[in-house]
Design an enzyme around this catalytic site. Structure first.
Site, PDB file in Angstrom:
ATOM      1  N   CYS A  84      41.487 -36.223   5.273  1.00  0.00           N
ATOM      2  CA  CYS A  84      42.872 -36.618   5.015  1.00  0.00           C
ATOM      3  C   CYS A  84      43.065 -38.130   5.231  1.00  0.00           C
ATOM      4  O   CYS A  84      42.580 -38.908   4.432  1.00  0.00           O
ATOM      5  CB  CYS A  84      43.803 -35.752   5.845  1.00  0.00           C
ATOM      6  SG  CYS A  84      45.430 -35.626   5.097  1.00  0.00           S
ATOM      7  N   HIS A 180      42.364 -30.391   5.691  1.00  0.00           N
ATOM      8  CA  HIS A 180      42.013 -30.444   7.121  1.00  0.00           C
ATOM      9  C   HIS A 180      41.047 -29.317   7.482  1.00  0.00           C
ATOM     10  O   HIS A 180      41.491 -28.271   7.973  1.00  0.00           O
ATOM     11  CB  HIS A 180      43.282 -30.302   7.978  1.00  0.00           C
ATOM     12  CG  HIS A 180      44.114 -31.540   8.042  1.00  0.00           C
ATOM     13  ND1 HIS A 180      44.008 -32.465   9.047  1.00  0.00           N
ATOM     14  CD2 HIS A 180      45.061 -31.995   7.201  1.00  0.00           C
ATOM     15  CE1 HIS A 180      44.859 -33.453   8.844  1.00  0.00           C
ATOM     16  NE2 HIS A 180      45.520 -33.193   7.725  1.00  0.00           N
ATOM     17  N   GLU A 182      39.255 -29.003   9.929  1.00  0.00           N
ATOM     18  CA  GLU A 182      39.202 -28.764  11.386  1.00  0.00           C
ATOM     19  C   GLU A 182      40.313 -27.807  11.835  1.00  0.00           C
ATOM     20  O   GLU A 182      40.275 -27.307  12.954  1.00  0.00           O
ATOM     21  CB  GLU A 182      39.297 -30.102  12.147  1.00  0.00           C
ATOM     22  CG  GLU A 182      40.662 -30.752  12.258  1.00  0.00           C
ATOM     23  CD  GLU A 182      41.162 -31.408  10.963  1.00  0.00           C
ATOM     24  OE1 GLU A 182      40.507 -31.253   9.915  1.00  0.00           O
ATOM     25  OE2 GLU A 182      42.223 -32.060  11.002  1.00  0.00           O
TER      26      GLU A 182
HETATM   27  N1  GLN Z   1      49.793 -39.038   4.587  1.00  0.00           N
HETATM   28  C1  GLN Z   1      48.949 -39.466   5.654  1.00  0.00           C
HETATM   29  C2  GLN Z   1      48.483 -40.899   5.492  1.00  0.00           C
HETATM   30  O1  GLN Z   1      48.859 -41.598   4.661  1.00  0.00           O
HETATM   31  C3  GLN Z   1      47.734 -38.567   5.782  1.00  0.00           C
HETATM   32  C4  GLN Z   1      48.154 -37.224   6.282  1.00  0.00           C
HETATM   33  C5  GLN Z   1      47.126 -36.523   7.104  1.00  0.00           C
HETATM   34  O2  GLN Z   1      46.123 -37.094   7.551  1.00  0.00           O
HETATM   35  N2  GLN Z   1      47.414 -35.296   7.380  1.00  0.00           N
HETATM   36  O3  GLN Z   1      47.701 -41.335   6.257  1.00  0.00           O
END
Ligand code: GLN
Length: 202
Positions: A84, A180, A182
């Site tokens: 992410c 995610h 994890e």
């Molecule tokens: N939208 C977040 C960002 O720009 C990422 C979201 C996440 O890691 N769950 O970093």
């Protein structure tokens, strides 16, 4: 009996979902250490960059003086799993980022921050992992304000996709997920990362 001795994997612990990554690694009998300062990178062959907020993490990577050492270690072959916000930080180009947001350019991807839109801020879906056998159960992908891959280079191997868009990808020693892995009690993505890292190091 001692567990199999493997070098520990670092988990970037400046912000975000790092404890859950350590939990998944522990389930695989892989020791991990929290990385907060440059000396923590010493001797590591693998690093996890967790989800969180990529703009904040970019700032914290600079203020902790970790950004440049991580970039150097990646150049020298450090294997990284970025999830992410971690994916955003590893990408070649970030769309809809903050102007002062830095990225490591470690994987040939163009990603759009929060690219799945407001109405779909968070969603879950089943993903078929390319590394799995055809009869393997799908992996439950948890997407939270996830980045969307908008373009990828020929050197990028797509390991899972959702609606035709890569959501798990690898280029050489860099693996990224827009979801995610994890947060589900399923360590297959971590297992594949550790397996690939050990194969490449041997
Ligand atoms: N939208 C977040 C960002 O720009 C990422 C979201 C996440 O890691 N769950 O970093």
């Amino acid at each position: 009996m001692h567990p199999v001795s493997r070098p520990p994997i670092g988990v970037l612990a400046l912000q975000g979902a790092f404890a859950a990554h350590q939990q998944r690694l522990a389930e695989l009998d892989v020791a991990s250490i929290q990385v907060r300062r440059p000396a923590d990178l010493d001797g590591l062959h693998g690093l996890v960059m967790p989800g969180g907020e990529s703009t904040t993490m970019s700032m914290l990577l600079t203020s902790s003086e970790l950004f440049d050492p991580i970039a150097e270690r990646i150049h020298d072959g450090l294997a990284v799993l970025g999830t992410c916000a971690g994916m955003i930080l590893l990408a070649r180009e970030v769309l809809d980022g903050r102007t002062d947001q830095r990225c490591l350019g470690a994987i040939d991807l163009v990603v759009r921050r929060n690219g799945y839109g407001r109405q779909l801020d968070s969603f879950e879906c089943d993903l078929a992992l390319r590394s799995g056998t055809p009869d393997e159960p799908p992996f439950r992908g948890v997407f939270i304000r996830a980045p969307k891959v908008e373009a990828w280079g020929a050197g990028v191997e797509v390991l899972a996709e959702h609606e035709g868009v890569p959501v798990l990808a690898r280029q050489r020693r860099i693996t990224v997920a827009s979801f995610h892995p994890e947060l589900t009690r399923d360590a297959r993505v971590h297992a594949e990362f550790v397996h690939h890292l050990e194969m490449e190091s041997s």
